[in-house]
Scaffold this motif. Structure first.
Motif, short mmCIF file in Angstrom:
data_model
loop_
_atom_site.label_atom_id
_atom_site.label_comp_id
_atom_site.label_asym_id
_atom_site.label_seq_id
_atom_site.Cartn_x
_atom_site.Cartn_y
_atom_site.Cartn_z
N SER A 173 0.75 -1.20 0.11
CA SER A 173 -0.03 0.01 0.08
C SER A 173 0.91 1.40 0.05
CB SER A 173 -0.96 0.08 1.34
OG SER A 173 -0.12 -0.03 2.36
N HIS A 174 0.11 2.40 0.10
CA HIS A 174 1.07 3.64 0.00
C HIS A 174 2.00 3.71 1.27
CE1 HIS A 174 -2.06 4.30 3.15
NE2 HIS A 174 -1.50 5.34 3.75
N SER A 175 3.07 4.39 1.04
CA SER A 175 3.90 4.78 1.94
C SER A 175 3.64 5.29 3.46
CB SER A 175 5.31 5.55 1.45
OG SER A 175 5.76 5.02 0.35
N HIS A 176 4.17 5.07 4.47
CA HIS A 176 3.95 5.77 5.82
C HIS A 176 4.81 6.84 6.01
CE1 HIS A 176 1.03 2.28 6.34
NE2 HIS A 176 1.98 1.42 5.96
N ARG A 177 4.10 8.11 6.17
CA ARG A 177 4.86 9.19 6.69
C ARG A 177 4.92 8.78 8.41
NH1 ARG A 177 7.50 12.58 3.77
NH2 ARG A 177 7.03 14.39 5.10
N ILE A 178 5.99 9.69 8.91
CA ILE A 178 6.28 9.70 10.36
C ILE A 178 6.13 10.67 11.09
CG2 ILE A 178 7.73 7.57 10.09
CD1 ILE A 178 10.05 9.37 10.42
N GLN A 179 6.04 10.86 12.23
CA GLN A 179 5.83 11.90 13.19
C GLN A 179 6.77 11.75 14.35
OE1 GLN A 179 3.93 14.94 12.52
NE2 GLN A 179 5.52 15.78 14.20
N ALA A 180 7.71 12.72 14.76
CA ALA A 180 8.55 12.28 15.65
C ALA A 180 8.46 13.56 16.77
CB ALA A 180 10.10 12.65 15.27
N ASP A 181 8.94 13.30 18.03
CA ASP A 181 8.85 14.25 18.97
C ASP A 181 9.91 15.36 18.92
OD1 ASP A 181 6.84 13.13 20.95
OD2 ASP A 181 8.20 11.48 20.93
N ILE A 182 11.05 14.82 18.29
CA ILE A 182 12.23 15.84 18.31
C ILE A 182 13.15 15.45 17.08
CG2 ILE A 182 13.55 14.74 19.91
CD1 ILE A 182 14.68 17.26 20.94
N ALA A 183 13.80 16.34 16.43
CA ALA A 183 14.61 16.04 15.26
C ALA A 183 15.85 16.85 15.61
CB ALA A 183 14.12 16.58 14.02
N LEU A 184 16.91 16.07 15.51
CA LEU A 184 18.23 16.72 16.02
C LEU A 184 19.07 16.54 14.69
CD1 LEU A 184 19.44 14.67 18.87
CD2 LEU A 184 18.08 16.85 18.85
N ILE A 185 19.48 17.84 14.03
CA ILE A 185 19.77 17.96 12.90
C ILE A 185 21.14 18.67 12.72
CG2 ILE A 185 19.41 18.88 10.54
CD1 ILE A 185 17.45 16.83 11.18
N SER A 186 22.18 18.18 12.33
CA SER A 186 23.31 18.44 12.31
C SER A 186 23.67 19.30 10.85
CB SER A 186 24.46 17.53 12.28
OG SER A 186 25.90 18.08 12.07
N VAL A 187 24.17 20.46 10.73
CA VAL A 187 24.06 21.29 9.52
C VAL A 187 25.65 21.74 9.24
CG1 VAL A 187 22.11 22.05 9.53
CG2 VAL A 187 23.60 23.61 10.64
N GLY A 188 25.99 21.96 8.03
CA GLY A 188 27.32 22.44 7.64
C GLY A 188 27.43 23.89 7.69
N GLY A 189 26.57 24.77 7.58
CA GLY A 189 26.45 26.12 7.59
C GLY A 189 25.23 26.78 8.27
N VAL A 190 25.58 28.07 8.92
CA VAL A 190 24.59 28.73 9.39
C VAL A 190 24.76 30.32 9.03
CG1 VAL A 190 23.09 29.24 11.47
CG2 VAL A 190 24.15 27.03 11.47
N ALA A 191 24.05 30.82 8.36
CA ALA A 191 23.97 32.19 7.85
C ALA A 191 22.76 32.87 7.99
CB ALA A 191 24.76 32.43 6.52
N GLU A 192 22.96 34.18 8.18
CA GLU A 192 21.69 35.06 8.37
C GLU A 192 20.64 34.97 6.97
OE1 GLU A 192 20.10 39.46 9.31
OE2 GLU A 192 22.10 38.96 9.51
N GLU A 193 21.36 34.89 5.79
CA GLU A 193 20.67 34.94 4.59
C GLU A 193 20.35 33.57 4.19
OE1 GLU A 193 22.42 37.31 1.51
OE2 GLU A 193 22.18 39.39 2.69
N MET A 194 21.04 32.63 4.11
CA MET A 194 21.17 31.21 3.63
C MET A 194 20.45 30.28 4.49
SD MET A 194 22.05 29.74 0.81
CE MET A 194 22.80 27.85 0.09
#
Length: 275
Positions: A173-194
């Motif tokens: 059948s169709h794919s199952h989406r998920i819902q989480a309590d918290i996501a921990l996301i590591s990123v390569g850059g943090v900038a005001e515009e981007m």
């Protein structure tokens, strides 16, 4: 004839400190590094050559500069594991304190998210969903009730899968989406515009889907990632609820994050406390 002796590899601790130093000051000369780290000029020159080959800085005539321009280059996974190790461990400890027993958590493929895992040993009955191929083997066995690895294409260099944040139906059948309590996301850059960015377009899309699938989004980024824009945007600053880092951010960045309603938590060097 005797074999030529190879120069010793750059020690991991000095590599971490050197990259952090270059990121902080922006531009350095070989002689400045020699004096700052109390090593010979030849050693400083070899260090810069090795770090430039790993994509951690840009070599110039007589020195090096930090990488600040938009780039698609990606540092090899083993090198990312070593660089800024102490900062990542502090960030991991503080981020783990935000997780409660019984929660469902999403982890992306960044090395900083791996630093969270040892500190989850005190947690129980977690459901963990990740695209990080290393995470299942690094996770304390006692903390997780279920661990799910998201499918998709395997990026061997990054040790991640890249695909939709969902699971196929067991009966076709169709794919199952998920819902989480918290996501921990590591990123390569943090900038005001981007906003938040990373080096791979498809992985950026997956990271955004992880953010959209969680009630609380926590971005993990050591201080070298600030005012840095990588090739692919993940999301605007406002996509996160909390940002965990290892040092106070600049005043302009603090104002931008405050305007985006992002709470900044700092993992101090000599304390588990945060501001």
């Amino acid at each position: 004839m005797a074999a030529t002796k190879r120069p010793p590899r750059l020690p991991a601790r000095r590599k971490d400190e050197l990259v952090t130093y270059v990121d902080k000051v922006g531009e350095v000369t070989v002689s400045e590094l020699s004096e700052h780290f109390d090593v010979s000029v030849d050693t400083a020159r070899r260090d810069l050559d090795e770090l430039a080959a790993a994509g951690l800085l840009k070599r110039t005539h007589g020195g090096a500069v930090r990488i600040t321009t938009l780039t698609r280059s990606e540092t090899p996974f083993p090198d990312r594991m070593r660089v800024h190790g102490a900062a990542k461990r502090r960030i991991g400890r503080l981020a783990a304190s935000l997780i409660e027993d019984g929660q469902t958590i999403l982890l992306n493929g960044g090395t900083t998210t791996l630093a969270v895992l040892p500190h989850l040993a005190v947690r129980r009955n977690l459901t963990v969903v990740t695209n990080n191929l290393v995470a299942p083997s690094e996770m304390p066995r006692e903390c997780a009730r279920d661990v799910y690895l998201l499918g998709g294409n395997v990026r061997v260099g990054s040790q991640v899968t890249v695909g939709p944040v969902e699971f196929p139906g067991t009966d076709g059948s169709h794919s199952h989406r998920i819902q989480a309590d918290i996501a921990l996301i590591s990123v390569g850059g943090v900038a005001e515009e981007m906003g938040y960015s990373t080096s791979n377009l498809h992985e950026a899309r997956m990271m955004l889907e992880m953010m959209q699938s969680a009630r609380v989004v926590v971005v993990l980024a050591d201080s070298s990632k600030f005012d840095r824009s990588i090739f692919a945007q993940v999301a605007e600053l406002s996509a996160a609820d909390i940002l965990v880092t290892d040092a106070p951010v600049s005043e302009p960045m603090a104002e931008a994050l405050a305007a985006a309603q992002v709470k900044v938590m700092v993992a101090w060097e000599n304390s588990g406390d945060a501001l």
